[in-house]
Design a protein around this motif. Structure first.
Motif, mmCIF file in Angstrom:
data_model
loop_
_atom_site.group_PDB
_atom_site.id
_atom_site.type_symbol
_atom_site.label_atom_id
_atom_site.label_comp_id
_atom_site.label_asym_id
_atom_site.label_seq_id
_atom_site.Cartn_x
_atom_site.Cartn_y
_atom_site.Cartn_z
ATOM 1 N N LYS A 351 0.810 -1.215 0.000
ATOM 2 C CA LYS A 351 0.000 0.000 0.000
ATOM 3 C C LYS A 351 0.847 1.269 0.000
ATOM 4 C CE LYS A 351 -4.021 -2.075 2.293
ATOM 5 N NZ LYS A 351 -4.885 -2.075 3.494
ATOM 6 N N ASN A 352 2.115 1.171 0.394
ATOM 7 C CA ASN A 352 2.982 2.341 0.424
ATOM 8 C C ASN A 352 3.663 2.619 -0.912
ATOM 9 O OD1 ASN A 352 2.552 2.956 3.164
ATOM 10 N ND2 ASN A 352 4.023 1.387 3.782
ATOM 11 N N LEU A 353 3.492 1.737 -1.869
ATOM 12 C CA LEU A 353 4.112 1.931 -3.176
ATOM 13 C C LEU A 353 3.256 2.899 -3.997
ATOM 14 C CD1 LEU A 353 6.417 1.084 -5.029
ATOM 15 C CD2 LEU A 353 5.048 -0.854 -5.779
ATOM 16 N N LYS A 354 3.862 3.957 -4.475
ATOM 17 C CA LYS A 354 3.134 5.008 -5.182
ATOM 18 C C LYS A 354 3.432 4.980 -6.689
ATOM 19 C CE LYS A 354 3.369 8.143 -1.200
ATOM 20 N NZ LYS A 354 3.860 9.466 -0.734
ATOM 21 N N ASN A 355 2.518 5.560 -7.433
ATOM 22 C CA ASN A 355 2.674 5.749 -8.892
ATOM 23 C C ASN A 355 2.795 4.433 -9.655
ATOM 24 O OD1 ASN A 355 2.734 8.530 -8.343
ATOM 25 N ND2 ASN A 355 4.968 8.510 -8.132
ATOM 26 N N LEU A 356 2.271 3.352 -9.090
ATOM 27 C CA LEU A 356 2.302 2.061 -9.784
ATOM 28 C C LEU A 356 1.111 2.005 -10.737
ATOM 29 C CD1 LEU A 356 3.814 -0.731 -9.759
ATOM 30 C CD2 LEU A 356 1.972 -1.530 -8.285
ATOM 31 N N ARG A 357 1.386 2.033 -12.026
ATOM 32 C CA ARG A 357 0.314 2.018 -13.031
ATOM 33 C C ARG A 357 0.476 0.766 -13.885
ATOM 34 N NH1 ARG A 357 0.235 7.562 -16.091
ATOM 35 N NH2 ARG A 357 -1.693 6.638 -16.904
ATOM 36 N N LEU A 358 0.040 -0.339 -13.341
ATOM 37 C CA LEU A 358 0.220 -1.631 -14.000
ATOM 38 C C LEU A 358 -0.638 -1.729 -15.256
ATOM 39 C CD1 LEU A 358 0.132 -3.800 -10.762
ATOM 40 C CD2 LEU A 358 2.128 -3.434 -12.221
ATOM 41 N N SER A 359 -0.101 -2.393 -16.269
ATOM 42 C CA SER A 359 -0.808 -2.625 -17.526
ATOM 43 C C SER A 359 -0.656 -4.089 -17.888
ATOM 44 C CB SER A 359 -0.224 -1.748 -18.639
ATOM 45 O OG SER A 359 -0.547 -2.258 -19.909
ATOM 46 N N SER A 360 -1.689 -4.676 -18.456
ATOM 47 C CA SER A 360 -1.587 -6.087 -18.841
ATOM 48 C C SER A 360 -0.654 -6.281 -20.025
ATOM 49 C CB SER A 360 -2.976 -6.641 -19.180
ATOM 50 O OG SER A 360 -3.480 -6.043 -20.356
ATOM 51 N N VAL A 361 -0.443 -5.233 -20.812
ATOM 52 C CA VAL A 361 0.420 -5.341 -21.985
ATOM 53 C C VAL A 361 1.887 -5.234 -21.584
ATOM 54 C CG1 VAL A 361 1.005 -4.335 -24.216
ATOM 55 C CG2 VAL A 361 -1.381 -4.404 -23.471
ATOM 56 N N ASP A 362 2.210 -4.237 -20.766
ATOM 57 C CA ASP A 362 3.592 -4.011 -20.321
ATOM 58 C C ASP A 362 3.516 -3.520 -18.876
ATOM 59 O OD1 ASP A 362 6.217 -3.455 -19.974
ATOM 60 O OD2 ASP A 362 6.368 -1.925 -21.527
ATOM 61 N N PRO A 363 3.449 -4.437 -17.909
ATOM 62 C CA PRO A 363 3.137 -4.069 -16.523
ATOM 63 C C PRO A 363 4.049 -3.007 -15.922
ATOM 64 C CG PRO A 363 3.065 -6.441 -16.798
ATOM 65 C CD PRO A 363 3.625 -5.889 -18.064
ATOM 66 N N PHE A 364 5.346 -3.048 -16.253
ATOM 67 C CA PHE A 364 6.295 -2.176 -15.573
ATOM 68 C C PHE A 364 6.718 -0.983 -16.434
ATOM 69 C CE2 PHE A 364 7.891 -6.156 -13.106
ATOM 70 C CZ PHE A 364 6.676 -6.197 -12.414
ATOM 71 N N TRP A 365 5.842 -0.554 -17.323
ATOM 72 C CA TRP A 365 6.186 0.486 -18.298
ATOM 73 C C TRP A 365 6.603 1.801 -17.630
ATOM 74 C CZ3 TRP A 365 3.551 5.141 -18.803
ATOM 75 C CH2 TRP A 365 2.376 5.265 -18.053
ATOM 76 N N ASN A 366 6.077 2.110 -16.447
ATOM 77 C CA ASN A 366 6.417 3.388 -15.811
ATOM 78 C C ASN A 366 7.221 3.184 -14.535
ATOM 79 O OD1 ASN A 366 4.345 2.496 -14.048
ATOM 80 N ND2 ASN A 366 3.851 4.613 -13.507
ATOM 81 N N ALA A 367 8.066 2.137 -14.520
ATOM 82 C CA ALA A 367 8.857 1.799 -13.327
ATOM 83 C C ALA A 367 9.711 2.982 -12.855
ATOM 84 C CB ALA A 367 9.731 0.585 -13.594
ATOM 85 N N SER A 368 10.128 3.853 -13.767
ATOM 86 C CA SER A 368 10.978 4.987 -13.380
ATOM 87 C C SER A 368 10.240 5.957 -12.463
ATOM 88 C CB SER A 368 11.474 5.731 -14.627
ATOM 89 O OG SER A 368 10.391 6.333 -15.317
ATOM 90 N N GLN A 369 8.893 5.881 -12.466
ATOM 91 C CA GLN A 369 8.100 6.809 -11.659
ATOM 92 C C GLN A 369 7.662 6.218 -10.324
ATOM 93 O OE1 GLN A 369 4.858 8.145 -14.176
ATOM 94 N NE2 GLN A 369 6.243 8.334 -15.938
ATOM 95 N N TRP A 370 7.932 4.929 -10.102
ATOM 96 C CA TRP A 370 7.541 4.320 -8.834
ATOM 97 C C TRP A 370 8.247 5.028 -7.682
ATOM 98 C CZ3 TRP A 370 8.399 -1.596 -10.118
ATOM 99 C CH2 TRP A 370 7.500 -1.963 -11.124
ATOM 100 N N ASP A 371 7.557 5.058 -6.529
ATOM 101 C CA ASP A 371 8.138 5.712 -5.367
ATOM 102 C C ASP A 371 7.457 5.177 -4.117
ATOM 103 O OD1 ASP A 371 9.740 7.355 -3.907
ATOM 104 O OD2 ASP A 371 8.825 9.239 -4.571
ATOM 105 N N PHE A 372 8.038 5.444 -2.960
ATOM 106 C CA PHE A 372 7.420 5.097 -1.670
ATOM 107 C C PHE A 372 7.092 6.370 -0.913
ATOM 108 C CE2 PHE A 372 9.430 1.000 -2.526
ATOM 109 C CZ PHE A 372 8.485 0.119 -2.026
#
Length: 372
Positions: A351-372
């Protein structure tokens, strides 16, 4: 080029290049630091990433032997993202204070496919009224609520939640009385009082196949078996391992060879996000001369065939939509495909992981924006 061209010149292929397991050059937000087979992979932030340095310095990917090991890691707080969760994991995830379930829409649905080849399939399935009765006799929403904690829905078409879906199509309701009436009308009647309908001296008995070892699919089969028995249809459960049941006609795959009447699996993403879907083309019916054909149902309807070919050659969006509406109406009215439920991707997320925008096509496409 300077890494892979010499390998290609030497081997005629880059398949065995060391770069495949040790990519020292890449343009992603993270760079591989360490890969220990069957254990883990460590990625560190790429300060030269075109979209700016990632906010999280390191991503550690733990490789686990099975789903139980993954769930143990989630419970212990040893992982922030759990992948490929199933409905059976929902109660456990919901019981954890620091973890939430994230449902990500996908291009897939869990479906029934009928063997409509008169040479290998049940003669009963040649009658659309029997196919309609099969759908009406099964309480799909009840199965979703009882086995899958109500987290899924029943899609209307193969192209649900896309611009190609005709939303005016109605899902067949649960109506066992109507199912019995249709079976009577089709001439399948229980004359000897044994609870199973018959016609021309043959019982209405269908072979129902899915993936062996998949507990939720097998549980679905048991519930369906009982529901169909209530309207006088006997069901024989015949399951195969995934590698066996999805083998081609040329490799004697049981589904491709027609050794089933009802088959269940998740499908729908052939050319996703393009809606092209060739599995119902007459030309895709497998034969000895064409053993790789993908039309394992044996469907060959000239009108439907032409529509599928027309959509593949139409570039105008509005015109192509109208073609798909016609395709969907035929599939619905003729009951060529039966949706059991949607099949989204399920993730367990800190629940503390922020900006996680998972997609079924490319789940980790915005990994650079993940944050806590």
């Amino acid at each position: 080029k300077h890494i892979l061209e010499p390998v290609y010149q030497k081997d005629g292929s880059i398949d065995n290049a060391d770069w495949n397991r040790n990519p020292t050059v890449g343009n992603g937000p993270y760079v591989l630091k360490e890969w220990v087979a069957a254990s883990h992979m460590i990625f560190v932030a790429n300060p030269k990433y075109w979209n700016g340095a990632p906010k999280i310095d390191q991503i550690f990917i733990r490789i686990v032997p099975d789903t139980e090991a993954q769930m143990a890691a989630i419970k212990a707080g040893e992982t922030d993202i759990g992948a490929s969760m199933t409905a059976s994991d929902v109660p456990t995830i919901n019981s954890l204070d620091k973890v939430k379930l994230q449902v990500v829409p996908s291009a897939w649905s869990e479906d029934w496919f009928f063997n409509l080849d008169p040479k290998t399939g049940s003669p009963a399935l040649q009658d659309v009224r029997v196919r309609q009765a099969l759908v009406l006799a099964v309480d799909r929403q009840n199965i979703i609520d009882k086995l899958f904690y109500g987290i899924y829905t029943i899609p209307k078409t193969l192209w649900y939640d896309t611009p190609w879906e005709d939303t005016s199509i109605e899902v067949y309701p649960y109506d066992q009385a109507k199912a019995k009436s249709l079976l009577d009308e089709a001439g399948w009647v229980d004359k000897n009082g044994d609870g199973i309908r018959e016609k021309d001296g043959k019982d209405l008995k269908l072979r129902y196949s899915t993936t062996s070892g998949n507990e939720l699919r097998e549980a679905t089969q048991v519930v369906v078996q009982q529901m169909l028995k209530e309207v006088g249809i006997a069901v024989e459960i015949v399951n195969y391992s995934s590698d066996t049941r999805f083998a081609s006609f040329g490799d004697s795959g049981p589904i491709a060879m027609g050794n089933y009447d009802i088959a269940q699996w998740s499908d729908g993403a052939y050319d996703y996000p393009d809606p092209n879907w060739p599995y119902m083309l007459c030309s895709e019916v497998p034969t000895k001369d064409y053993p790789t054909g993908t039309n394992w149902e044996g469907i060959c309807i000239p009108e439907l065939d032409k529509l599928f070919q027309d959509q593949a050659a139409t570039t105008d969006l509005a015109q192509r939509q109208q073609i798909f509406y016609k395709i969907e109406k035929i599939i619905h009215d003729q009951v060529l495909w039966v949706p059991l439920r949607t099949d989204p991707d399920l993730w367990a997320v800190n629940k503390n992981l922020k900006n996680l925008r998972l997609s079924s096509v490319d789940p980790f496409w915005n990994a650079s924006q993940w944050d806590f």
